[in-house]
Design a protein around this motif. Structure first.
Motif, short mmCIF file in Angstrom:
data_model
loop_
_atom_site.label_atom_id
_atom_site.label_comp_id
_atom_site.label_asym_id
_atom_site.label_seq_id
_atom_site.Cartn_x
_atom_site.Cartn_y
_atom_site.Cartn_z
N TYR A 1 0.83 -1.20 -0.03
CA TYR A 1 -0.21 -0.01 0.02
C TYR A 1 0.86 1.02 -0.07
O TYR A 1 0.40 2.49 -0.05
CB TYR A 1 -0.93 -0.01 1.36
N ASP A 2 2.14 1.12 -0.09
CA ASP A 2 3.11 2.27 0.12
C ASP A 2 3.62 2.70 -1.29
O ASP A 2 3.67 1.97 -2.04
CB ASP A 2 4.14 2.07 1.24
N LYS A 3 3.98 3.95 -1.22
CA LYS A 3 5.08 4.32 -2.22
C LYS A 3 6.47 5.00 -1.77
O LYS A 3 6.31 5.47 -0.45
CB LYS A 3 4.21 5.55 -2.96
N ILE A 4 7.29 4.96 -2.42
CA ILE A 4 8.51 5.62 -1.98
C ILE A 4 8.66 7.16 -3.15
O ILE A 4 8.62 6.95 -4.29
CB ILE A 4 10.09 4.95 -2.06
N ILE A 5 8.78 8.16 -2.10
CA ILE A 5 8.62 9.36 -2.99
C ILE A 5 9.97 9.88 -3.15
O ILE A 5 10.72 10.00 -2.16
CB ILE A 5 7.61 10.44 -2.27
N ASN A 6 10.18 10.78 -4.14
CA ASN A 6 11.62 11.37 -4.20
C ASN A 6 11.44 12.74 -4.68
O ASN A 6 10.62 13.29 -5.43
CB ASN A 6 12.16 10.72 -5.44
N LEU A 7 11.77 13.71 -3.49
CA LEU A 7 11.49 14.98 -3.57
C LEU A 7 12.90 15.94 -3.96
O LEU A 7 13.95 15.75 -3.58
CB LEU A 7 10.88 15.46 -2.41
N PHE A 8 12.67 17.26 -4.61
CA PHE A 8 13.70 18.02 -4.57
C PHE A 8 13.30 19.34 -3.57
O PHE A 8 12.23 19.99 -3.92
CB PHE A 8 13.83 18.69 -6.12
N ALA B 1 11.54 9.49 0.72
CA ALA B 1 10.77 8.94 1.87
C ALA B 1 9.68 8.16 1.66
O ALA B 1 9.27 8.10 0.62
CB ALA B 1 9.98 10.36 2.52
N VAL B 2 9.17 7.30 2.45
CA VAL B 2 8.10 6.41 2.24
C VAL B 2 6.92 6.97 2.73
O VAL B 2 6.67 7.90 3.53
CB VAL B 2 8.24 5.38 3.41
N LEU C 1 6.88 10.26 4.87
CA LEU C 1 6.06 11.61 4.59
C LEU C 1 5.01 11.34 5.46
O LEU C 1 4.09 10.49 5.33
CB LEU C 1 5.94 11.80 3.07
N VAL C 2 4.77 12.68 6.28
CA VAL C 2 3.50 12.40 7.23
C VAL C 2 2.38 13.01 6.49
O VAL C 2 1.46 12.47 6.63
CB VAL C 2 4.17 12.90 8.51
#
Ligand SMILES: [Zn+2]
Length: 257
Positions: free
Chosen positions: A20-27, A36-37, A71-72
């Motif tokens: 159910y999760d994703k890993i996000i990549n942010l700048f 972050a998960v 990521l909250v």
């Protein structure tokens, strides 16, 4: 260090992780790239689904764990929806995100480049020529990574009054005809190639002026080609970066014209 912190960010991409999760990549402007998960984001009623799409500019609350952070929550500040619906704009935006992904390390601050990224997305959204926006971004990226090519004259002899001009990404700027001949004799022309004055004037401005002053530039097709050659060769020679999305962008652009 485990801590809750807040940051503006642009979403580079997100990928599936567990059920159910994703890993996000942010700048982010002050923490560079951040991964972050995002827990439970793939569940049907998740409120986080709208903030994990590429190009989204948002404000995010993150928890930095011992390994991967989390990521909250977050809120969208600007969605850049047009970049998701128009294929030319989307592929231009993807080129920008790919360059950020390859060039920006984790944990280093790049507030000026963050601003440039948002400005370039806005220009794409407002239908400024995507090729111009990409050249502006490439120049600003190179500048923010600490490289400024010598463009006022021959890197060895100063002002060039006669003969052709050449650009040599390996020596880091313009060279005169004599230097080009010497270079060719010593080790072959390498990556040096001829350039004309119009392109040099445009690229100088791209390194000096803020983005909003560059949006009205109107390079000719020849100048576009020269600018692209200068900027992509610098990215490759100095940072080992080649944009793999660019052919996809060019195909879309041709189909559209
Ligand atoms: Zn010279």
């Amino acid at each position: 260090m485990c801590a809750l912190y807040n940051s503006d960010a642009v979403v580079i991409r997100s990928r599936d992780y567990r059920d159910y999760d994703k890993i996000i990549n942010l700048f982010t402007p002050y923490y560079g790239r951040v991964s972050a998960v995002v827990k439970g984001v793939k569940k049907p009623k998740s409120k986080l689904a709208g903030i994990v799409q590429s190009f989204t500019y948002g404000n995010y609350q993150l928890y930095s764990g011992k390994s991967l952070g989390r990521l909250v929550q977050g809120k969208v500040l600007h969605g850049f929806q047009e970049l998701r619906t128009d294929l030319v704009l989307m592929s231009a935006g993807m080129c920008i995100l790919e360059l950020i992904d390859k060039a920006i390390p984790e944990g280093e601050e790049y507030p000026a480049l963050f601003g440039v990224t948002l400005s370039c997305f806005h220009l794409l959204e407002k239908s400024y020529p995507p090729s111009l926006v990409l050249r502006i971004f490439e120049a600003k990226l190179i500048h923010n990574l600490g490289v400024s090519p010598e463009l006022s004259g021959c890197i060895n002899h100063g002002s060039i009054t006669q003969g052709n001009l050449y650009f040599d990404p390996e020596t880091g700027g313009l060279i005169c005809e004599t230097c080009f001949e010497q270079l060719t004799e010593n080790r072959g022309p390498g990556r040096a190639f001829p350039v004309e004055k119009g392109s040099i004037n445009i690229i100088k401005r791209m390194f000096e002026f803020p983005v909003y002053k560059l949006r009205t530039l109107k390079p000719t097709q020849l100048q576009y080609d020269t600018l692209e050659k200068m900027l992509t060769s610098m990215l490759e020679v100095h940072f080992g970066i080649v944009c793999k999305t660019k052919p996809f962008f060019k195909t879309n652009l041709q189909r559209n014209s």
